[in-house]
Scaffold this motif. Structure first.
Motif, PDB file in Angstrom:
ATOM      1  N   PRO A  94       0.812  -1.158   0.121  1.00 47.97           N
ATOM      2  CA  PRO A  94       0.011   0.002   0.159  1.00 47.97           C
ATOM      3  C   PRO A  94       0.853   1.114  -0.066  1.00 47.97           C
ATOM      4  N   PRO A  95       0.229   2.139  -0.936  1.00 46.40           N
ATOM      5  CA  PRO A  95       1.140   3.524  -0.613  1.00 46.40           C
ATOM      6  C   PRO A  95       1.320   4.227   0.656  1.00 46.40           C
ATOM      7  N   GLY A  96       2.096   5.039   0.819  1.00 48.96           N
ATOM      8  CA  GLY A  96       2.360   5.534   2.101  1.00 48.96           C
ATOM      9  C   GLY A  96       3.825   5.667   2.578  1.00 48.96           C
ATOM     10  N   THR A  97       4.070   6.053   3.889  1.00 49.01           N
ATOM     11  CA  THR A  97       5.580   6.341   4.345  1.00 49.01           C
ATOM     12  C   THR A  97       5.670   5.623   5.802  1.00 49.01           C
ATOM     13  N   SER A  98       7.087   5.379   5.816  1.00 43.78           N
ATOM     14  CA  SER A  98       7.164   4.529   7.139  1.00 43.78           C
ATOM     15  C   SER A  98       8.044   5.556   8.243  1.00 43.78           C
ATOM     16  N   GLY A  99       8.076   6.899   7.675  1.00 49.77           N
ATOM     17  CA  GLY A  99       8.737   7.783   8.393  1.00 49.77           C
ATOM     18  C   GLY A  99      10.065   7.731   8.812  1.00 49.77           C
ATOM     19  N   ILE A 139       5.270  10.092  16.340  1.00 48.83           N
ATOM     20  CA  ILE A 139       5.000  11.559  16.813  1.00 48.83           C
ATOM     21  C   ILE A 139       4.172  12.113  16.079  1.00 48.83           C
ATOM     22  N   LEU A 140       3.887  11.954  14.755  1.00 50.61           N
ATOM     23  CA  LEU A 140       2.955  12.768  13.837  1.00 50.61           C
ATOM     24  C   LEU A 140       1.449  12.469  14.133  1.00 50.61           C
ATOM     25  N   PHE A 141       1.550  10.861  14.639  1.00 45.96           N
ATOM     26  CA  PHE A 141       0.295  10.400  15.003  1.00 45.96           C
ATOM     27  C   PHE A 141      -0.324  11.072  16.346  1.00 45.96           C
ATOM     28  N   VAL A 142       0.647  11.342  17.217  1.00 47.16           N
ATOM     29  CA  VAL A 142       0.146  11.792  18.576  1.00 47.16           C
ATOM     30  C   VAL A 142      -0.130  13.342  18.550  1.00 47.16           C
ATOM     31  N   MET A 143       0.784  14.044  17.514  1.00 49.27           N
ATOM     32  CA  MET A 143       0.735  15.455  17.526  1.00 49.27           C
ATOM     33  C   MET A 143      -0.609  15.954  16.772  1.00 49.27           C
ATOM     34  N   SER A 144      -0.908  15.079  15.569  1.00 48.72           N
ATOM     35  CA  SER A 144      -1.966  15.582  14.901  1.00 48.72           C
ATOM     36  C   SER A 144      -3.342  15.149  15.329  1.00 48.72           C
ATOM     37  N   GLY A 145      -3.299  13.705  16.066  1.00 43.57           N
ATOM     38  CA  GLY A 145      -4.311  13.258  16.736  1.00 43.57           C
ATOM     39  C   GLY A 145      -4.803  12.055  15.621  1.00 43.57           C
ATOM     40  N   PRO A 146      -5.601  11.275  15.827  1.00 41.29           N
ATOM     41  CA  PRO A 146      -5.919   9.898  14.906  1.00 41.29           C
ATOM     42  C   PRO A 146      -6.803  10.409  13.887  1.00 41.29           C
ATOM     43  N   GLN A 147      -7.631  11.392  14.339  1.00 40.79           N
ATOM     44  CA  GLN A 147      -8.637  11.742  13.067  1.00 40.79           C
ATOM     45  C   GLN A 147      -7.904  12.449  12.009  1.00 40.79           C
ATOM     46  N   LYS A 148      -7.198  13.448  12.358  1.00 38.91           N
ATOM     47  CA  LYS A 148      -6.374  14.053  11.237  1.00 38.91           C
ATOM     48  C   LYS A 148      -5.247  13.442  10.539  1.00 38.91           C
ATOM     49  N   PHE A 149      -4.643  12.520  11.432  1.00 36.99           N
ATOM     50  CA  PHE A 149      -3.631  11.684  10.709  1.00 36.99           C
ATOM     51  C   PHE A 149      -4.005  10.659   9.734  1.00 36.99           C
ATOM     52  N   VAL A 150      -5.251  10.245  10.119  1.00 38.05           N
ATOM     53  CA  VAL A 150      -5.944   9.172   9.095  1.00 38.05           C
ATOM     54  C   VAL A 150      -6.325   9.791   7.919  1.00 38.05           C
ATOM     55  N   ASN A 151      -7.153  10.769   8.080  1.00 40.30           N
ATOM     56  CA  ASN A 151      -7.954  11.513   7.196  1.00 40.30           C
ATOM     57  C   ASN A 151      -7.000  12.209   6.087  1.00 40.30           C
ATOM     58  N   ASP A 152      -5.821  12.728   6.699  1.00 40.67           N
ATOM     59  CA  ASP A 152      -4.805  13.340   5.651  1.00 40.67           C
ATOM     60  C   ASP A 152      -4.099  12.377   4.638  1.00 40.67           C
ATOM     61  N   ARG A 153      -3.910  11.157   5.708  1.00 37.46           N
ATOM     62  CA  ARG A 153      -3.354  10.011   4.629  1.00 37.46           C
ATOM     63  C   ARG A 153      -4.230   9.155   3.718  1.00 37.46           C
ATOM     64  N   MET A 154      -5.402   9.100   4.007  1.00 35.00           N
ATOM     65  CA  MET A 154      -6.381   8.867   3.086  1.00 35.00           C
ATOM     66  C   MET A 154      -6.673   9.449   1.874  1.00 35.00           C
ATOM     67  N   LYS A 163      -4.330  11.596   0.885  1.00 37.51           N
ATOM     68  CA  LYS A 163      -2.789  11.618   0.038  1.00 37.51           C
ATOM     69  C   LYS A 163      -2.451  10.533  -0.651  1.00 37.51           C
ATOM     70  N   TYR A 164      -2.810   9.355   0.125  1.00 35.02           N
ATOM     71  CA  TYR A 164      -2.547   7.989  -0.699  1.00 35.02           C
ATOM     72  C   TYR A 164      -3.382   7.090  -1.086  1.00 35.02           C
ATOM     73  N   SER A 165      -4.421   6.922  -0.186  1.00 30.75           N
ATOM     74  CA  SER A 165      -5.635   5.801  -0.996  1.00 30.75           C
ATOM     75  C   SER A 165      -6.531   5.953   0.185  1.00 30.75           C
ATOM     76  N   PRO A 166      -7.762   6.074  -0.070  1.00 33.86           N
ATOM     77  CA  PRO A 166      -9.088   5.992   0.545  1.00 33.86           C
ATOM     78  C   PRO A 166      -9.434   4.535   0.841  1.00 33.86           C
ATOM     79  N   ASP A 167      -8.782   3.510   0.486  1.00 38.39           N
ATOM     80  CA  ASP A 167      -8.788   2.176   0.727  1.00 38.39           C
ATOM     81  C   ASP A 167      -8.017   1.512   2.035  1.00 38.39           C
ATOM     82  N   VAL A 168      -6.653   1.623   1.576  1.00 39.54           N
ATOM     83  CA  VAL A 168      -5.427   1.339   2.685  1.00 39.54           C
ATOM     84  C   VAL A 168      -4.227   2.078   2.511  1.00 39.54           C
ATOM     85  N   PHE A 169      -3.358   2.417   3.307  1.00 43.45           N
ATOM     86  CA  PHE A 169      -2.302   2.924   3.062  1.00 43.45           C
ATOM     87  C   PHE A 169      -1.541   2.384   4.189  1.00 43.45           C
ATOM     88  N   GLN A 170      -0.069   2.642   4.064  1.00 45.16           N
ATOM     89  CA  GLN A 170       1.015   2.216   4.977  1.00 45.16           C
ATOM     90  C   GLN A 170       1.574   3.070   5.844  1.00 45.16           C
TER      91      GLN A 170
END
Length: 476
Positions: free
Chosen positions: A35-40, A48-63, A65-72
């Motif tokens: 799946p598309p994405g980044t390992s950081g 750190i990004l997960f904590v700082m942005s919060g789960p909702q923003k973290f997940v929505n931003d990557r959906m 940017k990368y895929s609405p189905d699955v990202f890494q």
């Protein structure tokens, strides 16, 4: 200068090494069908990004940017595929033990489990325990606890609310849910005993989802120490209870602990004392953080939305008027709280206490055209559906009518998970929330002291100031 010269070259090469590592990681990722994405960053991943942005923003931003189905991504030091939407939820929930198995981050394992169990198969550890949980947490088994829940809610309000013009809801809910769990699970109601348990228990809940760096002063180190201290205290309670059971020949089990000690698996096997202490700790964590957060946000919305509060009040007062002043709530009363439960569900949709859960791929498989390799971890998250307008029109609006009739589309409303590993404490949480709602609403009208209080994310959604509310006692 010569003393330090052996260390200078490695230090000088460190930035280059990190750059090359990131380059090859990115290059390998681009060539794969993962799946598309980044390992950081190496080791840190995207924690750190997960904590700082919060789960909702973290997940929505990557959906987006990368895929609405699955990202890494990489969380807790592990490669992870995040499955999105109702389709992703359904795939994970229906492939338990086929393509996936249960997995927990190392920080959670080390906090909750005894050292000899940390590297064991969680599937093996949970077989007896989960069958036991489903047996004792089903509605028929929980009916008997409703009067005690009601009695404890009344006592709590009398001690902490009735003599105050203003209270901070969140810390009081943590105290109440922990007190209730100690009473229901272990028949412990001595305040000093409960406080001793709570002191170490908060170390566990504060650090069990932290970055696994075991150094003095870190949250992870505190969670490990706190877990041991709580398990040691629980062991003392278990040993004393076992002696009571042997002396009194008790067979029915007066609370969850007695029933856990007496429970036998399919082959007649009993849980060991260490297993019982770890399982009790897990139950305390589950009943404490998630339920206290859920009740807090139910009361938050009741304080913010007078029209919702008035409808809940109408329903709950009808129940109250059908009872004598000293009558406690019954199972039949709970079944009448249909609108109140719709309100609670809408609060769980907008502010879900549990963010999702993890699995591990036990074989290579394909999803949405991408390969998920064996050994990768997976994660589903409530925010891919709960506030998605595709599933919930006008998603930020508080609308309990979404849960009327057949309710939301399957796999879209998932505060308790789904599939074989759906939270076994769902019914326990429902009863605890509704009983407390009844007691608060029939006594008080609520008004937020800080109308625009900020909600922050500390493992769970948290009102920054503890949700202070002003209380107006109903006229008799």
């Amino acid at each position: 200068m010569d003393t330090f010269s052996p260390y200078l070259l490695p230090l000088a090469l460190l930035p280059l090494s990190l750059y090359l590592l990131l380059f090859f990681l990115k290059r390998d990722s681009s060539k794969s069908n993962h799946p598309p994405g980044t390992s950081g960053w190496p080791m840190i991943g995207e924690n750190i990004l997960f904590v700082m942005s919060g789960p909702q923003k973290f997940v929505n931003d990557r959906m987006k940017k990368y895929s609405p189905d699955v990202f890494q991504t990489s969380l807790f030091g592990k490669k992870m595929a995040v499955f999105c939407g109702a389709t992703g939820n359904k795939f994970l929930f229906t492939n338990e033990n086929k393509l996936l198995t249960v997995w927990l981050p190392q920080s959670v394992r080390k906090a909750l489990l005894i050292p000899s169990f940390v590297e064991s198969s969680l599937k093996e550890l949970s077989v007896i325990f989960r069958s036991f949980l489903h047996d004792i947490l089903k509605p028929e088994a929980l009916k008997q606890y409703i009067p005690l829940m009601d009695s404890m809610a009344r006592d709590h309000l009398e001690a902490e609310w009735l003599h105050n013009d203003e209270v901070k809801v969140f810390p009081l809910m943590k105290k109440y849910t922990f007190d209730l769990a100690c009473k229901l699970f272990m028949s412990i109601d001595d305040p000093e005993h409960v406080n001793r348990l709570a002191t170490h228990f908060t170390l566990v809940t504060s650090g069990m989802f932290s970055v696994p760096i075991d150094l003095p002063g870190t949250a992870y180190n505190g969670a490990i120490k706190g877990g041991k201290l709580v398990r040691d205290q629980l062991m003392e309670i278990i040993i004393a209870r076992k002696k009571e059971l042997m002396d009194n020949k008790e067979t029915a089990g007066r609370d969850l602990l007695s029933r856990m000690i007496l429970f036998t698996g399919k082959n007649g096997e009993l849980m060991s004392e260490m297993e019982i202490s770890g399982n009790l700790l897990g139950l305390l964590v589950a009943s404490y953080e998630s339920t206290s957060t859920a009740i807090t946000f139910v009361l938050k919305y009741l304080a913010e939305l007078p029209h919702i509060y008035n409808e809940v009040l109408k329903e709950q007062m009808a129940i109250a008027k059908s009872k004598g002043p000293n009558d406690l709530l019954s199972w039949e009363d709970i079944q009448k709280m249909k609108y109140s439960w719709n309100v609670a569900c809408e609060a769980l949709r907008l502010a879900p206490p549990t963010q999702g859960s993890f699995r591990e791929a036990i074989t290579d498989f394909t999803y949405a055209g991408f390969t998920i390799p064996k050994g990768w971890k997976t994660f589903w998250n409530v925010h891919t559906t709960h506030k998605n307008p595709k599933y919930f029109p006008d998603p930020e609006k508080f609308d309990p009518s979404r849960f009327e009739g057949s309710g939301p589309t399957p796999y879209t409303f998932v505060p308790f998970g789904g599939g074989p590993r759906m939270c076994p404490g769902k019914e326990y949480a429902r009863l605890e929330i509704l009983v407390f709602m009844y007691n608060v609403v029939t006594k008080f009208k609520l008004q937020k002291s800080i109308p625009d209080e900020k909600i922050v994310f500390h493992q769970f959604p948290t009102p920054m100031n503890g949700l202070p509310v002003r209380l107006q006692l109903h006229e008799k």
